[in-house]
Design a protein around this motif. Sequence first.
Motif, PDB file in Angstrom:
ATOM      1  N   HIS A  26      -8.178  10.729  11.626  1.00  0.00           N
ATOM      2  CA  HIS A  26      -8.602   9.779  12.665  1.00  0.00           C
ATOM      3  C   HIS A  26      -9.388  10.480  13.768  1.00  0.00           C
ATOM      4  O   HIS A  26     -10.360   9.917  14.282  1.00  0.00           O
ATOM      5  N   ARG A  27      -8.999  11.701  14.107  1.00  0.00           N
ATOM      6  CA  ARG A  27      -9.742  12.456  15.125  1.00  0.00           C
ATOM      7  C   ARG A  27     -11.149  12.774  14.624  1.00  0.00           C
ATOM      8  O   ARG A  27     -12.123  12.663  15.355  1.00  0.00           O
ATOM      9  N   THR A  28     -11.262  13.129  13.345  1.00  0.00           N
ATOM     10  CA  THR A  28     -12.562  13.414  12.738  1.00  0.00           C
ATOM     11  C   THR A  28     -13.432  12.158  12.727  1.00  0.00           C
ATOM     12  O   THR A  28     -14.611  12.204  13.092  1.00  0.00           O
ATOM     13  N   GLU A  57     -13.198   9.627  14.709  1.00  0.00           N
ATOM     14  CA  GLU A  57     -13.569   9.307  16.099  1.00  0.00           C
ATOM     15  C   GLU A  57     -14.808  10.090  16.524  1.00  0.00           C
ATOM     16  O   GLU A  57     -15.722   9.540  17.143  1.00  0.00           O
ATOM     17  N   LEU A 102     -11.288  20.413  19.369  1.00  0.00           N
ATOM     18  CA  LEU A 102     -10.398  19.309  19.000  1.00  0.00           C
ATOM     19  C   LEU A 102      -8.925  19.644  19.207  1.00  0.00           C
ATOM     20  O   LEU A 102      -8.084  18.751  19.140  1.00  0.00           O
ATOM     21  N   TYR A 158     -12.407  22.694  15.493  1.00  0.00           N
ATOM     22  CA  TYR A 158     -11.036  22.227  15.312  1.00  0.00           C
ATOM     23  C   TYR A 158      -9.990  23.091  15.996  1.00  0.00           C
ATOM     24  O   TYR A 158      -8.966  22.585  16.448  1.00  0.00           O
ATOM     25  N   ALA A 195      -5.367  13.976  12.005  1.00  0.00           N
ATOM     26  CA  ALA A 195      -6.581  14.806  11.960  1.00  0.00           C
ATOM     27  C   ALA A 195      -7.754  14.014  11.398  1.00  0.00           C
ATOM     28  O   ALA A 195      -8.887  14.150  11.871  1.00  0.00           O
TER      29      ALA A 195
END
Length: 132
Positions: free
Chosen positions: A97-99, A101, A82, A43, A95
Amino acid sequence: MFALSQVTRCLALCAPPDDETLGVGGILAALADRGCRVHVAIYTQGGQGYADLAERDRIQSIPAEEVKAALEALEVPSHEFLGFEDMAVPRDRGALHRTIEVIRRIRPDVIFAHHEGDIHPDHQAVAALAVQ
């Protein structure tokens, strides 16, 4: 429940660099050795480890190099950063949504993440994102 021999893809969600090695490095290496496709999502850049502001840029460039070398030694070539700020991983929709993805792209059989009771704020945030 599953056996490690059944794991074909795994994902490690780590807050700052070195957590992938110090926290789950042994199990990642064992899985990779068994042919599992291992991916590490980190991250932050881990760049707050400087005492002298004049050293900031040099210190902040070191973790990415160390992660690459450590993961190569563990025979885990797949990783990504990330891009969240060190000591400030958010627990917000972006965060999350990034996870999501990363999880959808990797499609892991098992995910390793930090414990929610950890005292480090970035560890807590990553644990919360993993659970969500």
